[in-house]
Design an enzyme around this catalytic site. Structure first.
Site, short mmCIF file in Angstrom:
data_model
loop_
_atom_site.label_atom_id
_atom_site.label_comp_id
_atom_site.label_asym_id
_atom_site.label_seq_id
_atom_site.Cartn_x
_atom_site.Cartn_y
_atom_site.Cartn_z
N ALA A 1 1.07 -0.99 -0.11
CA ALA A 1 0.42 0.58 -0.04
C ALA A 1 0.82 1.38 -0.50
O ALA A 1 2.25 1.37 0.46
CB ALA A 1 -0.49 0.03 1.39
N GLY B 1 0.77 -5.27 1.04
CA GLY B 1 -0.22 -5.15 0.28
C GLY B 1 0.23 -5.72 -1.56
O GLY B 1 -1.05 -6.60 -1.63
N GLU C 1 -0.47 -9.34 -0.96
CA GLU C 1 -2.01 -9.59 -0.21
C GLU C 1 -2.21 -9.93 -1.59
O GLU C 1 -3.35 -10.88 -1.83
CB GLU C 1 -2.61 -8.60 0.97
CG GLU C 1 -1.48 -9.01 2.45
CD GLU C 1 -2.06 -7.78 3.05
OE1 GLU C 1 -1.49 -6.38 3.34
OE2 GLU C 1 -2.70 -8.49 3.97
N GLU D 1 4.87 -4.89 7.32
CA GLU D 1 4.36 -3.58 7.61
C GLU D 1 4.73 -3.23 9.24
O GLU D 1 4.65 -2.32 9.89
CB GLU D 1 2.55 -3.53 7.42
CG GLU D 1 1.82 -4.01 6.68
CD GLU D 1 2.44 -5.69 6.02
OE1 GLU D 1 2.86 -6.29 5.75
OE2 GLU D 1 1.60 -5.45 4.50
C1 HXC Z 1 4.37 4.79 -1.60
C2 HXC Z 1 6.73 3.53 -1.83
C3 HXC Z 1 6.92 1.95 -1.15
C4 HXC Z 1 5.42 2.56 -1.10
C5 HXC Z 1 8.13 2.10 -2.91
N1 HXC Z 1 8.36 3.31 -2.63
N2 HXC Z 1 7.59 1.46 -1.92
N3 HXC Z 1 6.16 4.55 -2.43
N4 HXC Z 1 4.22 3.38 -0.81
N5 HXC Z 1 4.53 0.80 -0.59
C6 HXC Z 1 9.01 4.09 -2.93
C7 HXC Z 1 9.99 4.98 -2.45
O1 HXC Z 1 9.67 5.86 -1.62
C8 HXC Z 1 11.00 5.47 -3.84
O2 HXC Z 1 10.22 6.61 -4.33
C9 HXC Z 1 10.60 4.57 -4.71
O3 HXC Z 1 9.11 4.32 -4.42
C10 HXC Z 1 11.92 3.73 -5.00
O4 HXC Z 1 11.79 2.92 -3.58
P1 HXC Z 1 13.54 2.16 -2.81
O5 HXC Z 1 13.10 2.74 -1.64
O6 HXC Z 1 14.11 4.23 -3.66
O7 HXC Z 1 13.65 1.08 -3.62
P2 HXC Z 1 14.79 -0.04 -3.50
O8 HXC Z 1 16.21 0.59 -2.26
O9 HXC Z 1 14.85 -0.83 -4.44
O10 HXC Z 1 13.83 -0.10 -2.01
C11 HXC Z 1 12.79 -1.30 -2.84
C12 HXC Z 1 11.98 -1.90 -1.48
C13 HXC Z 1 11.65 -0.40 -0.80
C14 HXC Z 1 12.81 -2.73 -0.68
C15 HXC Z 1 10.52 -2.29 -1.97
O11 HXC Z 1 10.98 0.51 -1.69
C16 HXC Z 1 10.00 -0.78 0.16
O12 HXC Z 1 10.85 -1.40 1.95
N6 HXC Z 1 9.38 -0.31 0.29
C17 HXC Z 1 8.37 0.28 1.32
C18 HXC Z 1 7.56 -1.94 1.62
C19 HXC Z 1 6.21 -1.70 2.75
O13 HXC Z 1 7.10 -1.53 3.84
N7 HXC Z 1 5.27 -2.60 2.46
C20 HXC Z 1 4.45 -2.28 3.10
C21 HXC Z 1 3.67 -1.06 2.87
S1 HXC Z 1 2.60 -1.25 3.67
P3 HXC Z 1 10.90 8.35 -4.63
O14 HXC Z 1 9.98 9.16 -4.13
O15 HXC Z 1 11.78 8.17 -3.17
O16 HXC Z 1 12.36 7.12 -5.46
C22 HXC Z 1 0.81 -1.55 3.52
C23 HXC Z 1 0.04 -2.05 4.36
C24 HXC Z 1 -0.88 -3.69 3.70
O17 HXC Z 1 0.99 -2.45 2.38
C25 HXC Z 1 -2.14 -3.65 4.08
C26 HXC Z 1 -3.59 -3.91 3.90
C27 HXC Z 1 -3.18 -2.98 2.77
#
Ligand code: HXC
Length: 258
Positions: free
Chosen positions: A65, A109, A112, A132
């Site tokens: 998400a 997500g 999921e 998360e």
């Molecule tokens: C918003 C995101 C994002 C996310 C990545 N980006 N994941 N933006 N929401 N979930 C954006 C980053 O901010 C960045 O934007 C660009 O995508 C590239 O990401 P990087 O981090 O620079 O890439 P990398 O170093 O290759 O790392 C990849 C990654 C990391 C390991 C996937 O991005 C990451 O850990 N993302 C978050 C993963 C996460 O926590 N997901 C769960 C979300 S909570 P900019 O603008 O900085 O270039 C969730 C809750 C669900 O899903 C609950 C109900 C559905």
């Protein structure tokens, strides 16, 4: 409808939905999920389509998400919006099969959403995770439930409590994905499998999907009873007559899909 966060196309009788927010690794904002919902509904309603493929890019199926969108929400917001299930579950409601073709990250997500599909074919660089917990949240779109049912408590618990990612090989070993293909061939292979499914009898395909899904909703004896009733109903279709006659006559069946 013109989409901004996804691409849709058809290949024969297969509907393909490609998540397309490359700058955010396909993170799901509301618009993206609204569009996925619309696209799934449109393919469901299109009689020409027999199977769908849901995919992302080679780098990310989806990184979860959208944290930017979620960060400012408070309890009242999420409760009133029924965040996040309100516009997320169409994939679980559609009767036609949906294959998730997952390369790269399928996190939060993203994992999921893949779990909501009927089965997952993984690219060899796929990484599944429920991170998360590391951002002060928890799975909210079925991760704790579907992972526990599909891969068992121990791995599900570890993934949800630590955020550890699982690579494609581990995911295949524990039954999270049906199989692994080289990432460059993933899309083509998923479409090939989808075409095969779409070429079988449509009504029998829908019933088969429903019967397998029943395994996750009921007891074994009730599930087997349901299966038997549905199996009996297959004998009402022309396609059953055609399929068995074709086998006996050593020719390919021509299903009428009626
Ligand atoms: C918003 C995101 C994002 C996310 C990545 N980006 N994941 N933006 N929401 N979930 C954006 C980053 O901010 C960045 O934007 C660009 O995508 C590239 O990401 P990087 O981090 O620079 O890439 P990398 O170093 O290759 O790392 C990849 C990654 C990391 C390991 C996937 O991005 C990451 O850990 N993302 C978050 C993963 C996460 O926590 N997901 C769960 C979300 S909570 P900019 O603008 O900085 O270039 C969730 C809750 C669900 O899903 C609950 C109900 C559905």
């Amino acid at each position: 409808m013109a989409y901004e966060c996804i691409l849709t196309e058809t290949d024969g009788n297969v509907g393909i939905i490609t998540l397309n927010r490359p700058d955010a690794l396909n993170a799901f904002n509301k618009q993206l999920m609204d569009e996925v919902t619309e696209a799934v509904k449109a393919f469901e309603a299109d009689d020409a389509i027999g199977c769908m493929v849901l995919t992302g890019s080679e780098k990310a199926f989806a990184a979860g998400a959208d944290i930017k969108e979620m960060a400012s929400k408070d309890y009242i917001d999420v409760m009133r919006e029924e965040f996040i299930t309100a516009n997320w579950e169409e994939v679980t409601r559609t009767r036609k099969p949906v294959i998730a073709a997952v390369a790269g990250y399928a996190l939060g997500g993203g994992c999921e959403l893949a779990l909501m599909c009927d089965f997952i074919i993984a690219g060899d660089n796929a990484k599944f995770g429920q991170p998360e917990i590391s951002i002060g949240a928890m799975p909210g779109a079925g991760g704790t439930q579907r992972l526990a049912r599909f891969i068992g408590k121990s791995k599900a618990m570890e993934m949800c409590l630590t955020g550890r990612m699982m690579d494609a090989e581990e995911a295949e070993r524990c039954g999270l994905v049906s199989r692994i293909v080289p990432k460059g061939e993933l899309r083509e292979e998923a479409i090939r499998v989808a075409k095969q499914i779409a070429g079988f009898s449509r009504p029998i395909t829908l019933l088969t999907k429903e019967a397998v899904n029943r395994a996750y909703e009921t007891t074994l004896s009730e599930g087997v009873r349901f299966e038997r009733r549905v199996f009996h109903s297959v004998y009402a279709f022309d396609d059953q007559k055609e399929g068995m006659a074709a086998f006996l006559e050593k020719r390919k069946p021509v299903f009428k899909n009626k």
